[in-house]
Design a protein around this motif. Sequence first.
Motif, PDB file in Angstrom:
ATOM      1  N   ASN A 158     -16.564  -9.409  -5.675  1.00 51.66           N
ATOM      2  CA  ASN A 158     -17.483  -9.948  -6.687  1.00 51.66           C
ATOM      3  C   ASN A 158     -18.392 -10.947  -5.980  1.00 51.66           C
ATOM      4  O   ASN A 158     -17.953 -12.058  -5.664  1.00 51.66           O
ATOM      5  N   PRO A 159     -19.644 -10.564  -5.674  1.00 49.78           N
ATOM      6  CA  PRO A 159     -20.524 -11.441  -4.889  1.00 49.78           C
ATOM      7  C   PRO A 159     -20.576 -12.864  -5.450  1.00 49.78           C
ATOM      8  O   PRO A 159     -20.736 -13.067  -6.655  1.00 49.78           O
ATOM      9  N   GLY A 160     -20.430 -13.828  -4.545  1.00 51.67           N
ATOM     10  CA  GLY A 160     -20.499 -15.229  -4.932  1.00 51.67           C
ATOM     11  C   GLY A 160     -19.198 -15.813  -5.454  1.00 51.67           C
ATOM     12  O   GLY A 160     -19.095 -17.011  -5.681  1.00 51.67           O
ATOM     13  N   ASP A 161     -18.185 -14.961  -5.649  1.00 49.44           N
ATOM     14  CA  ASP A 161     -16.899 -15.398  -6.191  1.00 49.44           C
ATOM     15  C   ASP A 161     -16.012 -15.879  -5.045  1.00 49.44           C
ATOM     16  O   ASP A 161     -15.591 -15.091  -4.204  1.00 49.44           O
ATOM     17  N   ARG A 162     -15.709 -17.170  -5.022  1.00 49.60           N
ATOM     18  CA  ARG A 162     -14.894 -17.726  -3.950  1.00 49.60           C
ATOM     19  C   ARG A 162     -13.408 -17.793  -4.326  1.00 49.60           C
ATOM     20  O   ARG A 162     -12.580 -18.244  -3.530  1.00 49.60           O
ATOM     21  N   GLU A 163     -13.069 -17.326  -5.512  1.00 50.02           N
ATOM     22  CA  GLU A 163     -11.670 -17.314  -5.933  1.00 50.02           C
ATOM     23  C   GLU A 163     -11.035 -15.943  -5.703  1.00 50.02           C
ATOM     24  O   GLU A 163      -9.949 -15.833  -5.140  1.00 50.02           O
ATOM     25  N   HIS A 164     -11.743 -14.879  -6.126  1.00 51.63           N
ATOM     26  CA  HIS A 164     -11.185 -13.527  -6.012  1.00 51.63           C
ATOM     27  C   HIS A 164     -11.703 -12.854  -4.740  1.00 51.63           C
ATOM     28  O   HIS A 164     -12.414 -11.859  -4.780  1.00 51.63           O
ATOM     29  N   THR A 165     -11.307 -13.408  -3.607  1.00 53.29           N
ATOM     30  CA  THR A 165     -11.737 -12.895  -2.308  1.00 53.29           C
ATOM     31  C   THR A 165     -10.779 -11.794  -1.850  1.00 53.29           C
ATOM     32  O   THR A 165      -9.685 -11.623  -2.396  1.00 53.29           O
ATOM     33  N   VAL A 166     -11.199 -11.065  -0.820  1.00 56.06           N
ATOM     34  CA  VAL A 166     -10.439  -9.890  -0.386  1.00 56.06           C
ATOM     35  C   VAL A 166      -9.038 -10.243   0.086  1.00 56.06           C
ATOM     36  O   VAL A 166      -8.122  -9.408   0.044  1.00 56.06           O
ATOM     37  N   ASP A 167      -8.816 -11.471   0.485  1.00 58.72           N
ATOM     38  CA  ASP A 167      -7.489 -11.874   0.958  1.00 58.72           C
ATOM     39  C   ASP A 167      -6.610 -12.432  -0.153  1.00 58.72           C
ATOM     40  O   ASP A 167      -5.485 -12.888   0.100  1.00 58.72           O
ATOM     41  N   ARG A 168      -7.090 -12.354  -1.421  1.00 57.40           N
ATOM     42  CA  ARG A 168      -6.307 -12.893  -2.538  1.00 57.40           C
ATOM     43  C   ARG A 168      -6.106 -11.906  -3.677  1.00 57.40           C
ATOM     44  O   ARG A 168      -5.280 -12.146  -4.559  1.00 57.40           O
ATOM     45  N   ILE A 169      -6.845 -10.827  -3.686  1.00 57.42           N
ATOM     46  CA  ILE A 169      -6.799  -9.899  -4.813  1.00 57.42           C
ATOM     47  C   ILE A 169      -5.700  -8.846  -4.633  1.00 57.42           C
ATOM     48  O   ILE A 169      -5.237  -8.596  -3.524  1.00 57.42           O
ATOM     49  N   THR A 170      -5.282  -8.239  -5.741  1.00 57.89           N
ATOM     50  CA  THR A 170      -4.412  -7.077  -5.671  1.00 57.89           C
ATOM     51  C   THR A 170      -5.228  -5.890  -5.166  1.00 57.89           C
ATOM     52  O   THR A 170      -6.303  -5.596  -5.695  1.00 57.89           O
ATOM     53  N   LYS A 171      -4.740  -5.220  -4.158  1.00 54.15           N
ATOM     54  CA  LYS A 171      -5.450  -4.101  -3.552  1.00 54.15           C
ATOM     55  C   LYS A 171      -4.791  -2.792  -3.965  1.00 54.15           C
ATOM     56  O   LYS A 171      -3.596  -2.575  -3.729  1.00 54.15           O
ATOM     57  N   VAL A 172      -5.560  -1.930  -4.584  1.00 58.56           N
ATOM     58  CA  VAL A 172      -5.097  -0.591  -4.943  1.00 58.56           C
ATOM     59  C   VAL A 172      -5.277   0.322  -3.736  1.00 58.56           C
ATOM     60  O   VAL A 172      -6.339   0.332  -3.112  1.00 58.56           O
TER      61      VAL A 172
END
Length: 423
Positions: A158-172
């Motif tokens: 999500n561009p500009g989102d510093r909370e849901h970054t690739v190292d914190r999200i659930t990855k399908v």
Amino acid sequence: MDSRNDDRIVVVGLGYVGLPLALALAKRFPVTGLDIDGGRIAELKDGHDRTREVEPDALAASSITLTSSADDCHGADIYIVTVPTPVDSSNRPDLGPVLSATRTVAALLDAARKPVIVYESTVYPGVTEDICGPLIEELTGLKRGQDFYLGYSPERINPGDREHTVDRITKVVAGENEEITERLAAVYGVVTSGGIFKAATIKTAEAAKVIENAQRDINIAFMNEITQIFARLGLSIWDVLAAAGTKWNFLPFQPGLVGGHCIGVDPYYLSHRAQELGLEPHVILAGRSINDGMGEWVADRLHDLAGRKGSVLVMGLAFKENVPDLRNTRVVDVIARLKQLGHVVTVHDPLVDPAEARHEYDLDVSTGALEGRYDIVLVAVPHQEYAELDDSTLTGLVHDHGLLADLKNVYGGRMLNVRRWTL
């Protein structure tokens, strides 16, 4: 099958999705980032990310190899394709970038390594296995499931989102068989703290991604439709939402211009596939129609409120706040309609690249200090810089008897000595 720390990984496409992913993977694996834009690679090597998703320090500290030459990417164990999936002028899926990246990857495969090709680009169910896989077989003579394998792991940037970054999200993740799924789960699992979800099949993972954004699109379309209804009744949507939002299960969606590389595009991928199957996706296309028409509706409202054509300052051109991303911005719809109605429009945005705005939309954009006075001042994108303007600077932009149009109600709590409008 566990991942190996010596797995060589190539990430194809270093935009909003590919670059953060490549840097995260490079903390544990030897990673090469490939992008056909030589200018992009040069900027990244100099520590500059034009998307503003990655800080210069993170780039400098990474062990990643950056290149614009496919010749540097032969014989990797895993190839991850993160290129855009736009629509054409008729809102039909444009698989050109994905197919081009697939051709590039096909020429790099070493069957002895049993490579895995993973797609992160948003597509409709079936593209990975029914289009990309056969293309690789045709180009290489290799056999899928024997010489190479396919996987899918939908991007959730999500561009500009510093909370849901690739190292914190659930990855399908999903592979073409259980062994590949486990291998991808192991690879992605070392880069995110958000956990891994193993989808039942590749088509399931593709479908999950495309409905994530279609769902948001439909909900925002409802907000835009009721906004237009309430405008006829003299009601502000923000007042209505404040009251409705006190109910525990009311969903906090908001109206606005729906653009960007996902929400304004992905529903067309799903509707296209539905129509291929002989089904008419009424709800999906109705939502798209409402959202695609919102910019023209806003412009018409401003024209009616102004009572005449005049000068307009549009503040913000990016598709959302606090990012420089111009892809599929629907602010251009407002601008085009205002010009059609006879207004003289000036566009300002402190974050976007003026050359890109000129190339993509034939628009001149000012990025410097705000100046001048206008009959209508439209705050179209609530960048932080705009939200922090003091009262005198803000109202000083508006002519006497002019109009301050605050699309997202950024200044709702301020007592400003100027005529105002919001949704």
